[in-house]
Design a protein around this motif. Structure first.
Motif, PDB file in Angstrom:
ATOM      1  N   CYS A  40       0.604  -0.637   2.948  1.00  0.00           N
ATOM      2  CA  CYS A  40       1.735  -0.471   2.025  1.00  0.00           C
ATOM      3  C   CYS A  40       2.257  -1.818   1.535  1.00  0.00           C
ATOM      4  O   CYS A  40       2.494  -1.993   0.339  1.00  0.00           O
ATOM      5  CB  CYS A  40       2.852   0.327   2.692  1.00  0.00           C
ATOM      6  SG  CYS A  40       2.446   2.069   2.921  1.00  0.00           S
ATOM      7  N   LYS A  44       0.194  -1.269  -1.797  1.00  0.00           N
ATOM      8  CA  LYS A  44       1.075  -0.343  -2.514  1.00  0.00           C
ATOM      9  C   LYS A  44       2.299  -1.054  -3.105  1.00  0.00           C
ATOM     10  O   LYS A  44       2.738  -0.728  -4.190  1.00  0.00           O
ATOM     11  CB  LYS A  44       1.512   0.765  -1.568  1.00  0.00           C
ATOM     12  CG  LYS A  44       2.031   1.985  -2.231  1.00  0.00           C
ATOM     13  CD  LYS A  44       1.367   3.198  -1.614  1.00  0.00           C
ATOM     14  CE  LYS A  44       1.764   4.451  -2.291  1.00  0.00           C
ATOM     15  NZ  LYS A  44       0.727   5.024  -3.093  1.00  0.00           N
ATOM     16  N   ASP A  61       6.648   6.667  -0.460  1.00  0.00           N
ATOM     17  CA  ASP A  61       5.360   5.997  -0.658  1.00  0.00           C
ATOM     18  C   ASP A  61       4.465   6.138   0.570  1.00  0.00           C
ATOM     19  O   ASP A  61       3.264   6.387   0.447  1.00  0.00           O
ATOM     20  CB  ASP A  61       5.563   4.520  -0.985  1.00  0.00           C
ATOM     21  CG  ASP A  61       6.084   4.278  -2.392  1.00  0.00           C
ATOM     22  OD1 ASP A  61       6.100   5.235  -3.205  1.00  0.00           O
ATOM     23  OD2 ASP A  61       6.489   3.128  -2.676  1.00  0.00           O
TER      24      ASP A  61
END
Length: 101
Positions: A40, A44, A61
């Motif tokens: 992440c 991300k 997320d």
């Protein structure tokens, strides 16, 4: 900055562990909480200011990471970090890379 990420990690741990358990259920038993968090942070959220993100955005997320995108990321990172020629010495590498006439 790393200490602030550590605090965020602790706050997001329930969502991360939930995603980890989901991956284990899908047949990926080696996935760790730290690997999901690293994905992440590095993939991300790489273009976001993580310290300004809201907790619900981060949880959303994390919970919406697909196994396909996560596994693709981990495979690419493994290929980038591996040293294919670590088992041979410099002389063998030189011979391998020189052209044969």
């Amino acid at each position: 900055m790393a200490q602030q990420f550590e605090k965020l990690y602790v706050h997001m741990l329930p969502a991360i562990d939930s995603k980890k358990n989901e991956f284990h259920l899908y047949g990926y038993p080696t996935v760790t909480s730290e690997a999901i968090w690293t994905y992440c942070v590095q993939k991300k959220w790489r273009k976001k200011d993580i310290l300004l993100m809201r907790m619900h955005e981060m949880a959303h997320d994390i919970l919406h990471v697909s196994s396909a995108e996560f596994m693709t990321y981990t495979q690419i990172e493994e290929q980038r970090s591996s040293n294919w020629f670590s088992d041979i010495n410099s002389e063998e590498l030189r011979m391998l890379l020189t052209s044969v006439k």
